[in-house]
Design an enzyme around this catalytic site. Structure first.
Site, PDB file in Angstrom:
ATOM      1  N   TYR A 112       0.828  -1.205   0.000  1.00  0.00           N
ATOM      2  CA  TYR A 112       0.000   0.000   0.000  1.00  0.00           C
ATOM      3  C   TYR A 112       0.867   1.261   0.000  1.00  0.00           C
ATOM      4  CZ  TYR A 112      -3.774   3.262   1.119  1.00  0.00           C
ATOM      5  OH  TYR A 112      -4.659   4.311   1.084  1.00  0.00           O
TER       6      TYR A 112
ATOM      7  N   GLU B 248       1.449   6.428  -6.959  1.00  0.00           N
ATOM      8  CA  GLU B 248       0.277   7.151  -7.469  1.00  0.00           C
ATOM      9  C   GLU B 248       0.457   8.661  -7.322  1.00  0.00           C
ATOM     10  OE1 GLU B 248      -3.478   5.726  -5.902  1.00  0.00           O
ATOM     11  OE2 GLU B 248      -2.731   3.666  -5.865  1.00  0.00           O
TER      12      GLU B 248
END
Length: 221
Positions: A147, A154
């Protein structure tokens, strides 16, 4: 009648999970192969089609939650899938200038490993009614590393795309127009970045809670 619906539901979800699993397995295979052979600059070109198909298929998971096929809350599913689609189509597909950056490789590898574990886990659960304990542990533990790497990639790629979004004015709508409406994709993207600040820690805490509940339940059983 209820039994027939339950059977059809299990068959459908089993097929869905394993088909999307195959898509993400392709993404990981092409990403790693390209990294080894020609470097990170060519990773996006190698994974583009399977990435778009596998990630866009996840839209069905919002529908699964809405109609009650799965118990996952739409409030948790929607932002995750929405952010992934924004990256896949709004950033990577739309702005070739960022496609050769090394963050693309870290992004697709983080995403694909996560999804290979997740879809195979639920594919087994639907098909057999259970998954091995090691698979359960992977499902609820791999995010501890993947994550942060995925989110960092991102945010980095969105930030790198900002100058190109501004100069191209892609997806922006200027007035005057017949609808009397304006939209600036550049500022919308900045808003998306701003949402990552409180959103990412919140989602991480949510997943930690999920992990604690799932592993505790496994120990009791």
């Amino acid at each position: 009648m209820a039994g027939s619906f339950s059977f059809v539901r299990r068959v459908y979800l089993t097929l869905y999970n394993w088909i999307v699993f195959a898509g993400w397995a392709q993404v990981l295979y092409f990403a790693v192969k390209t990294l080894k052979e020609t470097g990170h600059e060519n990773v996006y070109e190698a994974v583009e089609k399977p990435l778009q198909l596998a990630q866009t298929a996840a839209v069905l998971e919002i529908l699964h939650g809405l109609v009650g096929l799965v118990r996952s809350p739409v409030s948790a599913t929607l932002p995750q899938i929405g952010s992934r689609l924004f990256l896949t189509w709004g950033i990577l597909y739309s702005f070739p200038e960022v496609q050769s950056h090394f963050l693309v490789a870290s992004l697709v590898i983080s995403w694909s490993i996560t999804e290979i574990i997740r879809y195979s886990f639920f594919g087994l659960k639907e098909a057999l009614g259970f998954a091995p304990s090691w698979h359960l542990w992977l499902r609820y533990s791999s995010f501890l590393v993947l994550y942060p790497t995925g989110i960092t990639s991102e945010v980095g790629l969105i930030y790198l795309a900002l100058p190109h979004i501004k100069t191209s004015e892609m997806y922006s709508v200027r007035m005057p127009n017949t609808l009397n409406f304006s939209f600036d994709f550049f500022y919308a993207t900045i808003l998306v970045l701003a949402i990552y600040v409180p959103g990412s820690p919140h989602m991480y805490r949510y997943m930690l809670g999920q992990r604690k509940r799932a592993l505790s339940k496994s120990k009791r059983e």
